[in-house]
Scaffold this motif. Sequence first.
Motif, PDB file in Angstrom:
ATOM      1  N   UNK A 108     -12.577  -2.318  19.325  1.00  0.00           N
ATOM      2  CA  UNK A 108     -11.705  -3.456  19.622  1.00  0.00           C
ATOM      3  C   UNK A 108     -10.909  -3.856  18.383  1.00  0.00           C
ATOM      4  N   UNK A 109      -9.816  -4.558  18.610  1.00  0.00           N
ATOM      5  CA  UNK A 109      -8.999  -5.015  17.497  1.00  0.00           C
ATOM      6  C   UNK A 109      -7.595  -4.456  17.573  1.00  0.00           C
ATOM      7  N   UNK A 110      -6.743  -4.815  16.623  1.00  0.00           N
ATOM      8  CA  UNK A 110      -5.336  -4.398  16.648  1.00  0.00           C
ATOM      9  C   UNK A 110      -5.182  -2.880  16.715  1.00  0.00           C
ATOM     10  N   UNK A 111      -4.305  -2.411  17.603  1.00  0.00           N
ATOM     11  CA  UNK A 111      -4.101  -0.974  17.795  1.00  0.00           C
ATOM     12  C   UNK A 111      -3.562  -0.317  16.534  1.00  0.00           C
ATOM     13  N   UNK A 112      -2.714  -1.045  15.794  1.00  0.00           N
ATOM     14  CA  UNK A 112      -2.131  -0.442  14.590  1.00  0.00           C
ATOM     15  C   UNK A 112      -3.198  -0.198  13.514  1.00  0.00           C
ATOM     16  N   UNK A 113      -4.249  -1.002  13.522  1.00  0.00           N
ATOM     17  CA  UNK A 113      -5.341  -0.782  12.566  1.00  0.00           C
ATOM     18  C   UNK A 113      -6.137   0.456  12.966  1.00  0.00           C
TER      19      UNK A 113
ATOM     20  N   UNK B 238     -11.361  -6.721  14.120  1.00  0.00           N
ATOM     21  CA  UNK B 238     -12.704  -6.808  14.697  1.00  0.00           C
ATOM     22  C   UNK B 238     -13.739  -6.474  13.624  1.00  0.00           C
ATOM     23  N   UNK B 239     -14.988  -6.812  13.897  1.00  0.00           N
ATOM     24  CA  UNK B 239     -16.058  -6.506  12.941  1.00  0.00           C
ATOM     25  C   UNK B 239     -16.200  -5.000  12.741  1.00  0.00           C
ATOM     26  N   UNK B 240     -16.025  -4.224  13.815  1.00  0.00           N
ATOM     27  CA  UNK B 240     -16.118  -2.765  13.681  1.00  0.00           C
ATOM     28  C   UNK B 240     -15.013  -2.222  12.789  1.00  0.00           C
ATOM     29  N   UNK B 241     -13.812  -2.759  12.948  1.00  0.00           N
ATOM     30  CA  UNK B 241     -12.712  -2.316  12.087  1.00  0.00           C
ATOM     31  C   UNK B 241     -12.993  -2.674  10.630  1.00  0.00           C
TER      32      UNK B 241
ATOM     33  N   UNK C 211     -15.860  -2.974   9.272  1.00  0.00           N
ATOM     34  CA  UNK C 211     -16.947  -2.100   8.812  1.00  0.00           C
ATOM     35  C   UNK C 211     -16.395  -0.745   8.362  1.00  0.00           C
ATOM     36  N   UNK C 212     -15.475  -0.191   9.140  1.00  0.00           N
ATOM     37  CA  UNK C 212     -14.878   1.100   8.773  1.00  0.00           C
ATOM     38  C   UNK C 212     -14.016   0.953   7.526  1.00  0.00           C
ATOM     39  N   UNK C 213     -13.188  -0.060   7.499  1.00  0.00           N
ATOM     40  CA  UNK C 213     -12.321  -0.263   6.336  1.00  0.00           C
ATOM     41  C   UNK C 213     -13.147  -0.485   5.067  1.00  0.00           C
ATOM     42  N   UNK C 214     -14.303  -1.111   5.215  1.00  0.00           N
ATOM     43  CA  UNK C 214     -15.157  -1.356   4.050  1.00  0.00           C
ATOM     44  C   UNK C 214     -15.684  -0.055   3.460  1.00  0.00           C
ATOM     45  N   UNK C 215     -16.054   0.921   4.318  1.00  0.00           N
ATOM     46  CA  UNK C 215     -16.550   2.186   3.766  1.00  0.00           C
ATOM     47  C   UNK C 215     -15.399   2.991   3.167  1.00  0.00           C
ATOM     48  N   UNK C 216     -14.198   2.863   3.732  1.00  0.00           N
ATOM     49  CA  UNK C 216     -13.043   3.519   3.111  1.00  0.00           C
ATOM     50  C   UNK C 216     -12.815   2.944   1.714  1.00  0.00           C
ATOM     51  N   UNK C 217     -12.836   1.627   1.624  1.00  0.00           N
ATOM     52  CA  UNK C 217     -12.623   0.983   0.327  1.00  0.00           C
ATOM     53  C   UNK C 217     -13.714   1.385  -0.667  1.00  0.00           C
TER      54      UNK C 217
ATOM     55  N   UNK D 164     -11.705   6.320  16.909  1.00  0.00           N
ATOM     56  CA  UNK D 164     -11.530   4.918  17.309  1.00  0.00           C
ATOM     57  C   UNK D 164     -11.412   4.768  18.816  1.00  0.00           C
ATOM     58  N   UNK D 165     -10.968   5.834  19.522  1.00  0.00           N
ATOM     59  CA  UNK D 165     -10.877   5.743  20.983  1.00  0.00           C
ATOM     60  C   UNK D 165     -12.206   6.046  21.668  1.00  0.00           C
ATOM     61  N   UNK D 166     -13.251   6.314  20.874  1.00  0.00           N
ATOM     62  CA  UNK D 166     -14.577   6.570  21.422  1.00  0.00           C
ATOM     63  C   UNK D 166     -14.930   8.033  21.576  1.00  0.00           C
TER      64      UNK D 166
END
Length: 630
Positions: A8-13, A81-84, A86-92, A313-315
């Motif tokens: 869930x969350x913004x599609x562009x993210x 979203x929290x999932x987004x 979480x992913x961005x945090x591991x990238x960082x 991201x689409x599952x």
Amino acid sequence: MAAAEPIPGPAEVNSFIDDMNAAYEKVHVEYEKNFWSTKMGLAGASADELARTKSALDAFLSDAAKLAAVRKVLAEAQGLSEEQRHVLAILEKTFKTYITEDERAAQYKERLNQLEAELQQHRNNMALGYTVGGAFTKASSVQLRNTMRTSESEEVRKAAYEGLRSVGPHVAEKFAEIVKLRNKLARVAGYKDYYAMKLEQAEGFGMDVLFGMLDELERETRPLMEQARKTLAEQKGEAALQPWNTGFSLAGDVEKKMDPYLPFADAVDVWARTFAGLGINYRGATMALDLCDRLSKYSNGFCHWPQPAFYKTDGTWVPSQTNFTSLATPTQVGSGRTALVTLLHEGGHAAHFANVLQRSPFFSQERAPTSVAYAETQSMTLDSLAGDAAWLGRYARNSKGEVLPWAIIEEKLHSTQPYEVFMLRTMLSVPYFEKALYELAEEEVTPQRILALADEVEARIEGGPAPRPLMSVPHILSDESSAYYHGYVLAEMAVHQTRAYFLHKFGRIVDEPRVGQELADVYWAPGNGEAFLDLVKRLTGAPLGSAAWVKELQTPLSKKLEEEKHEYEAAVAAGPAIPPGQEPDLGMRVLLVDGDETIADSAQGGLAKASDTFKQWISKKWPAKETVAA
């Protein structure tokens, strides 16, 4: 494999995450293909291509623009979203691990990639073996160690040890240059030295924390080591303390007696049934197994992932692809046991990384910021089964289907249990050596000083020259695994703590599918998105410590024999959960290969059939009548 719900969350993210994932996959896969072909000595393998693709991977991970882009999304995107997050945090976190502002870092990394590729080729081309009576016998480092453990001839065992010792002088000059450059890289990145950098990047804590734990373990087990050396000398003579005699003194006769019950040709089938009995599933993975030793092949078993597992991201599920190798010589006594331990170990790595259920391959790749100790806990928990009477009573059978007799297990316990501390001290010597190595002043980093330092650490930590000379340990030389071995020590702590937890909760580990499920749910699914120490505490309910390991080492032999006999009798009565010949369901395609040759493919009739084809291939290439002790 069933898909997950879209993030869930913004599609562009999600598009940003998908693009970053795809870009990482590309450089990761290209490097790993070259890593495998070079390590396996495949046709067309190129050290230059290995260096080029490693540099491309390094350049990707150390790209400051990518870190800035991730931070921009975190700071500016609306409705994350929290999932987004979480992913961005591991990238960082991943990019931060590899980025340094000093422009010299990229130059050092590129030069290191070239030097390390050259060192690997230099080591692969080494004429390794042993000389007896003027005749030279080619042998890999694994074959040399097996020879030391099983040969009846002390002359041969000593020659094999000297063969292992020859690795150090052969590589020391090139390695000294690499050590200096590794330290330069670490210092421009703001670290005291290379070991401190690798540790902080992988584990998230410093040298004081690590060596605080290791120093305590060293102090607690030094008296056990000293007593074990004294007992061995009293029982087997002072000569048993010679590095070429110790392994044989402890296991020579028992190894031969066990050998028919752990045949190499059955190793794949036994491993597969063991894991299936634990309820382990590889979630659609593909695994290539290259199990037999040959010239120009890398001298240590390993498991790497050209394709990390993750959910898009689409599952959509992306299953892992795994390359897995060991160094068996089927005609050598002990090869079956060695292969099985390697299969359980490296197959444990593969099971772990196949079950990381996150939304990016950054979570399921084995490099920093993935904890070494975290990764090794998974493999070592599973390879520990090979020493359990509960496993041997179910799975150790000869060609007639007869179970390994208790008398042999009892003899093995008598010959090895009082000396288990030797293994611990051998493990400890590597991080202590690497710590001292990278603390040397630059002018001290010479081939002569490196070799002398290895001898000094062996004497201090192991009580004398090591049966496996430190400079023959391949981890020390390779960028991938240098300043890494402490992970095995911390993992062994976690293994004993994890085993104690499962035995208390379920009453058994072998053939207990709830063990596999709990490993997958608690240890494996998060990947590197959670800290190793936190995961151990979550599973076992206690902080990581050495108490369970030290307690095991202090267990009186009489009590150990009583416990193991009880487990053995129950195991024999129960038999394996999946009997020989029955198809084990691991949820995975297995390719059995030998270099460029594909021997068998489980996609063509199942894994049981592929294992049988492999067994026939072994019998043709290494006829049973040629079996030798060393």
